[in-house]
Design a protein around this motif. Structure first.
Motif, short mmCIF file in Angstrom:
data_model
loop_
_atom_site.label_atom_id
_atom_site.label_comp_id
_atom_site.label_asym_id
_atom_site.label_seq_id
_atom_site.Cartn_x
_atom_site.Cartn_y
_atom_site.Cartn_z
N ARG A 43 -3.46 -9.18 1.57
CA ARG A 43 -3.92 -8.11 2.47
C ARG A 43 -3.07 -8.19 3.74
NH1 ARG A 43 -7.61 -4.59 2.44
NH2 ARG A 43 -8.66 -5.44 0.62
N ARG A 44 -2.40 -7.10 4.09
CA ARG A 44 -1.49 -7.08 5.24
C ARG A 44 -1.45 -5.70 5.87
NH1 ARG A 44 2.69 -11.15 5.68
NH2 ARG A 44 1.73 -13.00 4.81
N ALA A 45 -0.95 -5.67 7.10
CA ALA A 45 -0.67 -4.42 7.79
C ALA A 45 0.84 -4.18 7.75
CB ALA A 45 -1.15 -4.49 9.23
N ARG A 55 -0.80 -5.54 0.17
CA ARG A 55 0.67 -5.46 0.11
C ARG A 55 1.17 -6.22 -1.11
NH1 ARG A 55 4.58 -8.09 4.52
NH2 ARG A 55 4.16 -9.94 3.28
N TYR A 56 1.91 -5.52 -1.94
CA TYR A 56 2.59 -6.11 -3.08
C TYR A 56 4.04 -6.32 -2.68
CZ TYR A 56 -1.44 -4.78 -5.93
OH TYR A 56 -2.69 -4.66 -6.45
N THR A 65 11.00 -5.50 -1.91
CA THR A 65 10.41 -4.27 -1.39
C THR A 65 8.91 -4.46 -1.22
OG1 THR A 65 12.05 -2.99 -2.63
CG2 THR A 65 10.12 -1.80 -1.88
N PHE A 66 8.35 -3.87 -0.15
CA PHE A 66 6.91 -3.91 0.06
C PHE A 66 6.30 -2.61 -0.43
CE2 PHE A 66 8.21 -6.59 3.86
CZ PHE A 66 7.98 -7.79 3.21
N LEU A 67 5.25 -2.73 -1.22
CA LEU A 67 4.50 -1.60 -1.74
C LEU A 67 3.05 -1.83 -1.34
CD1 LEU A 67 4.28 0.92 -3.62
CD2 LEU A 67 4.03 -0.70 -5.52
N TYR A 68 2.46 -0.86 -0.65
CA TYR A 68 1.11 -1.01 -0.12
C TYR A 68 0.13 -0.13 -0.87
CZ TYR A 68 3.20 -3.20 4.00
OH TYR A 68 3.89 -4.03 4.84
N LEU A 69 -1.06 -0.67 -1.14
CA LEU A 69 -2.17 0.09 -1.67
C LEU A 69 -3.18 0.21 -0.54
CD1 LEU A 69 -3.68 1.52 -3.93
CD2 LEU A 69 -4.52 -0.71 -4.69
N GLU A 70 -3.26 1.41 0.04
CA GLU A 70 -4.11 1.69 1.20
C GLU A 70 -5.25 2.58 0.72
OE1 GLU A 70 -3.03 3.01 5.63
OE2 GLU A 70 -2.60 4.54 4.13
N GLU A 71 -6.46 2.01 0.65
CA GLU A 71 -7.61 2.69 0.07
C GLU A 71 -7.26 3.09 -1.35
OE1 GLU A 71 -9.43 5.56 2.67
OE2 GLU A 71 -9.12 4.25 4.40
N ASN A 72 -7.02 4.35 -1.64
CA ASN A 72 -6.67 4.75 -3.01
C ASN A 72 -5.29 5.40 -3.10
OD1 ASN A 72 -7.29 7.09 -1.68
ND2 ASN A 72 -8.56 7.95 -3.29
#
Length: 82
Positions: A43-45, A55-56, A65-72
């Motif tokens: 979990r990251r900002a 954050r994946y 590369t950073f890939l974020y899952l923010e809510e849905n």
């Protein structure tokens, strides 16, 4: 280099125990980027573009590369072409 928050489509795999594994990132021009490897999940900002979530840290074509899952919704920190 300036970056923006870019929402993207992601092909994912859901395991029986509820884990989500992203497999491919689909760009709006139709380009597909296969995720070679997941290096970490936490979990990251995003300090570059704002937003927070899971954050994946992925390897795509040998590049971290950073890939974020923010809510849905999924987003990346995309480079702005000038």
């Amino acid at each position: 280099m300036e970056r923006i928050k870019k929402y993207v489509d992601v092909i994912t795999e859901f395991s029986a125990d509820g884990k989500i594994r992203p497999l491919e990132v689909l760009w709006d021009d139709g380009t597909r980027y296969e995720i070679d490897k997941i290096l970490s999940v936490d979990r990251r900002a995003s300090l570059k573009v704002g937003g927070a979530g899971i954050r994946y840290t992925c390897q795509i074509n040998g590049v971290r590369t950073f890939l974020y899952l923010e809510e849905n919704k999924w987003f990346v920190e995309a480079k702005v072409m000038q």
